[in-house]
Design a protein around this motif. Structure first.
Motif, PDB file in Angstrom:
ATOM      1  N   LYS A  18       0.840  -1.212   0.000  1.00  0.00           N
ATOM      2  CA  LYS A  18       0.000   0.000   0.000  1.00  0.00           C
ATOM      3  C   LYS A  18       0.870   1.255   0.000  1.00  0.00           C
ATOM      4  O   LYS A  18       0.627   2.193  -0.756  1.00  0.00           O
ATOM      5  CB  LYS A  18      -0.923  -0.025   1.225  1.00  0.00           C
ATOM      6  N   LYS A  19       1.902   1.247   0.825  1.00  0.00           N
ATOM      7  CA  LYS A  19       2.780   2.411   0.966  1.00  0.00           C
ATOM      8  C   LYS A  19       3.633   2.647  -0.283  1.00  0.00           C
ATOM      9  O   LYS A  19       3.840   3.782  -0.692  1.00  0.00           O
ATOM     10  CB  LYS A  19       3.690   2.207   2.181  1.00  0.00           C
ATOM     11  N   THR A  20       4.137   1.577  -0.894  1.00  0.00           N
ATOM     12  CA  THR A  20       5.095   1.738  -1.987  1.00  0.00           C
ATOM     13  C   THR A  20       4.494   1.607  -3.375  1.00  0.00           C
ATOM     14  O   THR A  20       5.014   2.192  -4.325  1.00  0.00           O
ATOM     15  CB  THR A  20       6.234   0.710  -1.853  1.00  0.00           C
ATOM     16  N   LEU A  21       3.408   0.819  -3.506  1.00  0.00           N
ATOM     17  CA  LEU A  21       2.816   0.577  -4.816  1.00  0.00           C
ATOM     18  C   LEU A  21       1.419   1.171  -4.948  1.00  0.00           C
ATOM     19  O   LEU A  21       0.805   1.089  -5.997  1.00  0.00           O
ATOM     20  CB  LEU A  21       2.760  -0.931  -5.103  1.00  0.00           C
ATOM     21  N   SER A  23      -1.378   0.219  -3.439  1.00  0.00           N
ATOM     22  CA  SER A  23      -2.509  -0.665  -3.183  1.00  0.00           C
ATOM     23  C   SER A  23      -2.025  -1.961  -2.540  1.00  0.00           C
ATOM     24  O   SER A  23      -1.033  -2.543  -2.972  1.00  0.00           O
ATOM     25  CB  SER A  23      -3.232  -1.009  -4.481  1.00  0.00           C
ATOM     26  N   GLU A  24      -2.758  -2.392  -1.530  1.00  0.00           N
ATOM     27  CA  GLU A  24      -2.434  -3.670  -0.907  1.00  0.00           C
ATOM     28  C   GLU A  24      -2.712  -4.839  -1.850  1.00  0.00           C
ATOM     29  O   GLU A  24      -2.200  -5.936  -1.662  1.00  0.00           O
ATOM     30  CB  GLU A  24      -3.185  -3.857   0.417  1.00  0.00           C
ATOM     31  N   TYR A  25      -3.492  -4.596  -2.901  1.00  0.00           N
ATOM     32  CA  TYR A  25      -3.783  -5.633  -3.883  1.00  0.00           C
ATOM     33  C   TYR A  25      -2.564  -5.973  -4.747  1.00  0.00           C
ATOM     34  O   TYR A  25      -2.592  -6.935  -5.498  1.00  0.00           O
ATOM     35  CB  TYR A  25      -4.956  -5.223  -4.775  1.00  0.00           C
ATOM     36  N   GLN A  26      -1.497  -5.178  -4.637  1.00  0.00           N
ATOM     37  CA  GLN A  26      -0.265  -5.461  -5.378  1.00  0.00           C
ATOM     38  C   GLN A  26       0.749  -6.204  -4.512  1.00  0.00           C
ATOM     39  O   GLN A  26       1.909  -6.338  -4.865  1.00  0.00           O
ATOM     40  CB  GLN A  26       0.299  -4.163  -5.936  1.00  0.00           C
ATOM     41  N   MET A  27       0.282  -6.721  -3.394  1.00  0.00           N
ATOM     42  CA  MET A  27       1.146  -7.451  -2.469  1.00  0.00           C
ATOM     43  C   MET A  27       1.838  -8.632  -3.140  1.00  0.00           C
ATOM     44  O   MET A  27       3.029  -8.861  -2.930  1.00  0.00           O
ATOM     45  CB  MET A  27       0.323  -7.916  -1.270  1.00  0.00           C
ATOM     46  N   SER A  50      13.198  -4.967  -2.792  1.00  0.00           N
ATOM     47  CA  SER A  50      13.115  -4.374  -4.125  1.00  0.00           C
ATOM     48  C   SER A  50      11.652  -4.060  -4.408  1.00  0.00           C
ATOM     49  O   SER A  50      10.782  -4.899  -4.170  1.00  0.00           O
ATOM     50  CB  SER A  50      13.626  -5.356  -5.179  1.00  0.00           C
ATOM     51  N   ILE A  51      11.400  -2.880  -4.907  1.00  0.00           N
ATOM     52  CA  ILE A  51      10.038  -2.448  -5.198  1.00  0.00           C
ATOM     53  C   ILE A  51       9.838  -2.443  -6.706  1.00  0.00           C
ATOM     54  O   ILE A  51      10.485  -1.682  -7.421  1.00  0.00           O
ATOM     55  CB  ILE A  51       9.761  -1.041  -4.618  1.00  0.00           C
ATOM     56  N   PRO A  52       8.948  -3.310  -7.213  1.00  0.00           N
ATOM     57  CA  PRO A  52       8.694  -3.336  -8.652  1.00  0.00           C
ATOM     58  C   PRO A  52       7.846  -2.140  -9.074  1.00  0.00           C
ATOM     59  O   PRO A  52       7.304  -1.417  -8.237  1.00  0.00           O
ATOM     60  CB  PRO A  52       7.919  -4.648  -8.841  1.00  0.00           C
ATOM     61  N   GLU A  53       7.711  -1.950 -10.379  1.00  0.00           N
ATOM     62  CA  GLU A  53       6.836  -0.913 -10.890  1.00  0.00           C
ATOM     63  C   GLU A  53       5.391  -1.328 -10.619  1.00  0.00           C
ATOM     64  O   GLU A  53       5.037  -2.482 -10.826  1.00  0.00           O
ATOM     65  CB  GLU A  53       7.043  -0.707 -12.392  1.00  0.00           C
ATOM     66  N   PRO A  54       4.553  -0.412 -10.164  1.00  0.00           N
ATOM     67  CA  PRO A  54       3.154  -0.765  -9.885  1.00  0.00           C
ATOM     68  C   PRO A  54       2.380  -1.013 -11.163  1.00  0.00           C
ATOM     69  O   PRO A  54       2.684  -0.452 -12.215  1.00  0.00           O
ATOM     70  CB  PRO A  54       2.614   0.449  -9.143  1.00  0.00           C
TER      71      PRO A  54
END
Length: 71
Positions: A18-21, A23-27, A50-54
């Motif tokens: 949620k914070k980085t992408l 939405s929590e749906y991108q977990m 590592s944070i992927p592109e949303p």
């Protein structure tokens, strides 16, 4: 170069997504980008993820007021 995120004690996958992408749906996408930590539920401090592109897709099953757009 991918973005990085450093965890704080007690954070969980859904909150980080949620914070980085946005939405929590991108977990699941976040977990897939960090397979070494997939068995963690509650993070200790100072884990570098590592944070992927949303994804830009709107979840069609959500009601309009939860989709983030107008209309």
């Amino acid at each position: 170069m991918s973005r990085q995120y450093v965890t704080s004690q007690g954070e969980m996958w859904d909150g980080i997504a949620k914070k980085t992408l946005g939405s929590e749906y991108q977990m699941n996408k976040l977990i897939d980008a960090n397979p070494a930590y997939r068995n963690l539920v509650i993070f200790p401090a100072n884990i570098r993820l590592s944070i992927p592109e949303p994804d830009d897709q709107i979840v069609e099953t959500l009601p309009p007021w939860k989709r983030g757009g107008t209309g």
